[in-house]
Write an enzyme that holds these catalytic residues in place. Structure first.
Site, PDB file in Angstrom:
ATOM      1  CB  THR A  11       7.684 -21.822  46.032  1.00 20.89           C
ATOM      2  OG1 THR A  11       6.964 -22.796  45.266  1.00 20.89           O
ATOM      3  CG2 THR A  11       6.653 -21.378  47.089  1.00 20.89           C
ATOM      4  CB  ILE A  12      12.031 -19.879  47.700  1.00 23.10           C
ATOM      5  CG1 ILE A  12      11.490 -20.905  48.875  1.00 23.10           C
ATOM      6  CG2 ILE A  12      12.929 -18.849  48.512  1.00 23.10           C
ATOM      7  CD1 ILE A  12      10.585 -20.410  49.859  1.00 23.10           C
ATOM      8  CB  SER A 139      14.027 -24.884  56.741  1.00 27.55           C
ATOM      9  OG  SER A 139      13.730 -25.076  58.168  1.00 27.55           O
ATOM     10  CB  CYS A 140       9.597 -22.253  56.371  1.00 28.08           C
ATOM     11  SG  CYS A 140       9.208 -23.840  55.945  1.00 28.08           S
ATOM     12  CG  ASN A 141       8.898 -25.995  60.153  1.00 25.42           C
ATOM     13  OD1 ASN A 141       7.890 -25.433  60.162  1.00 25.42           O
ATOM     14  ND2 ASN A 141       8.622 -26.848  59.080  1.00 25.42           N
ATOM     15  NE  ARG A 168       4.577 -26.618  52.702  1.00 20.32           N
ATOM     16  CZ  ARG A 168       5.832 -27.405  52.601  1.00 20.32           C
ATOM     17  NH1 ARG A 168       5.773 -28.609  53.157  1.00 20.32           N
ATOM     18  NH2 ARG A 168       6.791 -26.764  52.016  1.00 20.32           N
ATOM     19  CG  HIS A 194      12.012 -30.244  61.740  1.00 16.86           C
ATOM     20  ND1 HIS A 194      11.492 -31.355  61.984  1.00 16.86           N
ATOM     21  CD2 HIS A 194      11.596 -29.638  60.581  1.00 16.86           C
ATOM     22  CE1 HIS A 194      10.766 -31.650  60.672  1.00 16.86           C
ATOM     23  NE2 HIS A 194      10.873 -30.660  59.890  1.00 16.86           N
ATOM     24  N   GLY A 195      15.165 -30.090  65.282  1.00 12.95           N
ATOM     25  CA  GLY A 195      15.825 -29.490  66.168  1.00 12.95           C
ATOM     26  C   GLY A 195      17.186 -29.230  66.059  1.00 12.95           C
ATOM     27  CG  HIS A 220       4.876 -25.572  58.128  1.00  9.48           C
ATOM     28  ND1 HIS A 220       4.773 -26.756  57.531  1.00  9.48           N
ATOM     29  CD2 HIS A 220       5.931 -24.952  57.609  1.00  9.48           C
ATOM     30  CE1 HIS A 220       5.631 -27.055  56.573  1.00  9.48           C
ATOM     31  NE2 HIS A 220       6.580 -25.677  56.644  1.00  9.48           N
ATOM     32  CD  GLN A 302       3.913 -23.536  53.488  1.00 14.11           C
ATOM     33  OE1 GLN A 302       3.397 -23.175  54.502  1.00 14.11           O
ATOM     34  NE2 GLN A 302       2.964 -23.691  52.282  1.00 14.11           N
TER      35      GLN A 302
HETATM   36  P1  NAD Z   1      10.510 -24.797  43.819  1.00 10.97           P
HETATM   37  O1  NAD Z   1      10.336 -26.264  43.170  1.00 10.97           O
HETATM   38  O2  NAD Z   1       9.138 -24.282  43.952  1.00 10.97           O
HETATM   39  O3  NAD Z   1      11.251 -24.120  42.762  1.00 10.97           O
HETATM   40  C1  NAD Z   1      12.716 -24.313  42.322  1.00 10.97           C
HETATM   41  C2  NAD Z   1      12.888 -24.085  41.151  1.00 10.97           C
HETATM   42  O4  NAD Z   1      14.107 -23.953  40.765  1.00 10.97           O
HETATM   43  C3  NAD Z   1      12.143 -24.506  39.974  1.00 10.97           C
HETATM   44  O5  NAD Z   1      11.424 -23.552  39.331  1.00 10.97           O
HETATM   45  C4  NAD Z   1      12.965 -25.512  39.401  1.00 10.97           C
HETATM   46  O6  NAD Z   1      12.612 -25.549  37.925  1.00 10.97           O
HETATM   47  C5  NAD Z   1      14.200 -24.631  39.427  1.00 10.97           C
HETATM   48  N1  NAD Z   1      15.328 -25.316  39.089  1.00 10.97           N
HETATM   49  C6  NAD Z   1      15.371 -26.738  39.357  1.00 10.97           C
HETATM   50  N2  NAD Z   1      16.696 -27.153  38.872  1.00 10.97           N
HETATM   51  C7  NAD Z   1      17.408 -26.003  38.427  1.00 10.97           C
HETATM   52  C8  NAD Z   1      18.623 -25.672  38.169  1.00 10.97           C
HETATM   53  N3  NAD Z   1      19.632 -26.418  37.847  1.00 10.97           N
HETATM   54  N4  NAD Z   1      19.363 -24.413  38.042  1.00 10.97           N
HETATM   55  C9  NAD Z   1      18.290 -23.156  38.220  1.00 10.97           C
HETATM   56  N5  NAD Z   1      16.759 -23.509  38.549  1.00 10.97           N
HETATM   57  C10 NAD Z   1      16.557 -24.855  38.552  1.00 10.97           C
HETATM   58  O7  NAD Z   1      11.264 -25.253  45.105  1.00 10.97           O
HETATM   59  P2  NAD Z   1      11.028 -24.229  46.420  1.00 10.97           P
HETATM   60  O8  NAD Z   1       9.754 -24.641  47.287  1.00 10.97           O
HETATM   61  O9  NAD Z   1      11.212 -22.645  45.895  1.00 10.97           O
HETATM   62  O10 NAD Z   1      12.271 -24.534  47.248  1.00 10.97           O
HETATM   63  C11 NAD Z   1      13.599 -24.041  46.944  1.00 10.97           C
HETATM   64  C12 NAD Z   1      14.507 -24.162  48.066  1.00 10.97           C
HETATM   65  O11 NAD Z   1      13.858 -23.462  49.288  1.00 10.97           O
HETATM   66  C13 NAD Z   1      14.925 -25.588  48.729  1.00 10.97           C
HETATM   67  O12 NAD Z   1      16.219 -25.630  49.330  1.00 10.97           O
HETATM   68  C14 NAD Z   1      13.721 -25.821  49.671  1.00 10.97           C
HETATM   69  O13 NAD Z   1      13.901 -26.762  50.598  1.00 10.97           O
HETATM   70  C15 NAD Z   1      13.871 -24.418  50.293  1.00 10.97           C
HETATM   71  N6  NAD Z   1      12.485 -23.867  50.879  1.00 10.97           N
HETATM   72  C16 NAD Z   1      11.362 -24.207  50.671  1.00 10.97           C
HETATM   73  C17 NAD Z   1      10.092 -23.698  51.297  1.00 10.97           C
HETATM   74  C18 NAD Z   1       8.871 -24.005  50.814  1.00 10.97           C
HETATM   75  O14 NAD Z   1       7.956 -24.454  51.575  1.00 10.97           O
HETATM   76  N7  NAD Z   1       8.586 -24.068  49.485  1.00 10.97           N
HETATM   77  C19 NAD Z   1      10.364 -22.894  52.572  1.00 10.97           C
HETATM   78  C20 NAD Z   1      11.624 -22.761  52.645  1.00 10.97           C
HETATM   79  C21 NAD Z   1      12.592 -23.098  52.105  1.00 10.97           C
END
Ligand code: NAD
Length: 338
Positions: A11-12, A139-141, A168, A194-195, A220, A302
């Site tokens: 996602t990110i 993080s997003c929040n 969410r 979060h705080g 969110h 997010q």
């Molecule tokens: P995600 O699960 O969508 O993506 C993570 C990717 O990393 C997946 O494609 C997974 O297969 C891959 N992966 C797993 N192990 C791996 C490894 N050893 N080496 C390389 N790739 C690997 O997760 P995300 O939502 O993108 O979250 C990633 C980070 O961003 C987390 O720290 C999360 O807390 C943070 N984050 C997420 C959001 C959100 O809402 N999705 C928002 C802000 C921050």
């Protein structure tokens, strides 16, 4: 050109890769993935070099007919900065890899703060990351709250922030997350974590947060109360202050946007990639001043608000621009702002 690698393409990671690719001063070296799924197919389609994140699984890409540029070690070695966008906890495990190649790394908000020398929000503390080797983009929040608190502190001073985060249950693609039909105080113990996370950006800020999880995937929504030291005389003063911030978007009542669904629809209609809303969406009508207290509602997408922050953090660690210059460059390249 700053050479940037992205490790973790979910996602990110995929959004950060696209954002880096759009910057005139950055070169996307490639992206590392664990498996050849639909996102790998799209990465190839976009012309991104693909690296296997796990050596023992490299053959799976070949079996799927996807050509690899190499292993993640080669991506790290070839990059000036690596953006780690792997799941929570994996980033901390990857730190040794980045240290081995002496490649500065950015981590995401799912990691504990001590994974990095500093936590980062471009508007609030860009300078803390200049020249650092390990930086955590919050993080997003926390990003959403930091963007809001920074101008309020500067203009009026902040006595106390109280924020209720209606979160969410999961991202749209997270089929295993919930709740499906419930409203969960989450975490049930107060205040929420979060705080303290916002305190990684503003160590002396007095802030209490409460969290809930609801059956929604889009965004969110924060219900925010800020007690100000020198409050303005009217809500319009706050509107003027916040509308001058490039990553705060004051949602005009005339748009008829009543919630996260229409916000996403608006972003899709505007041609935003994946319907992303990089800005905090603050309902202009909700901005209210009662005595020393400011109240408002804001929505946080997010999946995307941290994306421009990652781009700015790349410039911070490489010392290639100051905060104002980097934010302006990132915004222009992404066409941020509705
Ligand atoms: P995600 O699960 O969508 O993506 C993570 C990717 O990393 C997946 O494609 C997974 O297969 C891959 N992966 C797993 N192990 C791996 C490894 N050893 N080496 C390389 N790739 C690997 O997760 P995300 O939502 O993108 O979250 C990633 C980070 O961003 C987390 O720290 C999360 O807390 C943070 N984050 C997420 C959001 C959100 O809402 N999705 C928002 C802000 C921050």
């Amino acid at each position: 050109m700053i050479r940037v690698g992205v490790n973790g393409y979910g996602t990110i990671g995929k959004r950060v890769a696209d954002a880096v690719n759009a910057q005139p001063d950055m070169d996307l070296v490639g992206v590392a993935k664990t498996r050849p799924n639909f996102e790998a197919e799209r990465a190839v389609e976009r012309g991104y070099d693909l690296y296997a994140a796990i050596e023992g699984r490299a053959h799976r890409f070949e079996d799927a007919g996807i050509e690899l540029a190499g292993l993640v070690d080669e991506l790290v070695a070839a990059s000036d900065v690596v953006v780690d966008a792997t799941p929570s906890g994996v980033g901390a495990q990857n730190r040794a890899l980045y240290e081995e190649y002496d490649t500065p790394a950015l981590y995401q908000g799912g990691e504990d703060a001590d994974v990095a020398e500093t936590s980062f929000n471009a508007r609030a503390n860009f300078a803390d990351a200049v020249g650092a080797s390990h930086v955590r983009v919050v993080s997003c929040n926390t990003t959403g709250l930091s963007r809001l608190v920074a101008p309020l502190r500067e203009a009026y001073g902040v006595e106390k922030v109280r924020a209720t985060l209606v979160r969410r249950g999961g991202d749209p693609a997270q089929t295993g997350r919930g709740p499906i039909n419930d409203i969960l105080p989450n975490p049930v113990s107060l205040p929420s974590h979060h705080g303290p996370d916002v305190n990684t950006i503003f160590p002396d800020l007095d802030i209490d947060t409460l969290g809930l999880k609801v059956p929604a995937t889009l965004m969110h929504v924060h219900s925010v109360n800020v007690t100000l030291t020198e409050p303005p005389t009217s809500a319009d003063d706050v509107r003027d202050l916040l509308s001058a911030e490039s990553r705060l978007w004051l949602v005009d009542p005339d748009l008829g946007i009543d919630g996260a669904g229409k916000l996403k629809e608006y972003a899709l209609d505007a041609g935003r990639p994946r319907g992303d809303v990089w800005e905090n969406a603050v309902w202009s009508e909700s901005i209210t001043v009662e005595g020393d207290d400011l109240y408002l509602f804001q929505a946080i997408h997010q999946e995307s608000d941290v994306v421009p922050e990652n781009v700015d953090a790349v410039r911070a660690v490489t010392g290639s621009a100051d905060a104002a210059e980097s934010i302006a460059r990132t915004n222009e390249a992404l066409d941020l702002g509705f």
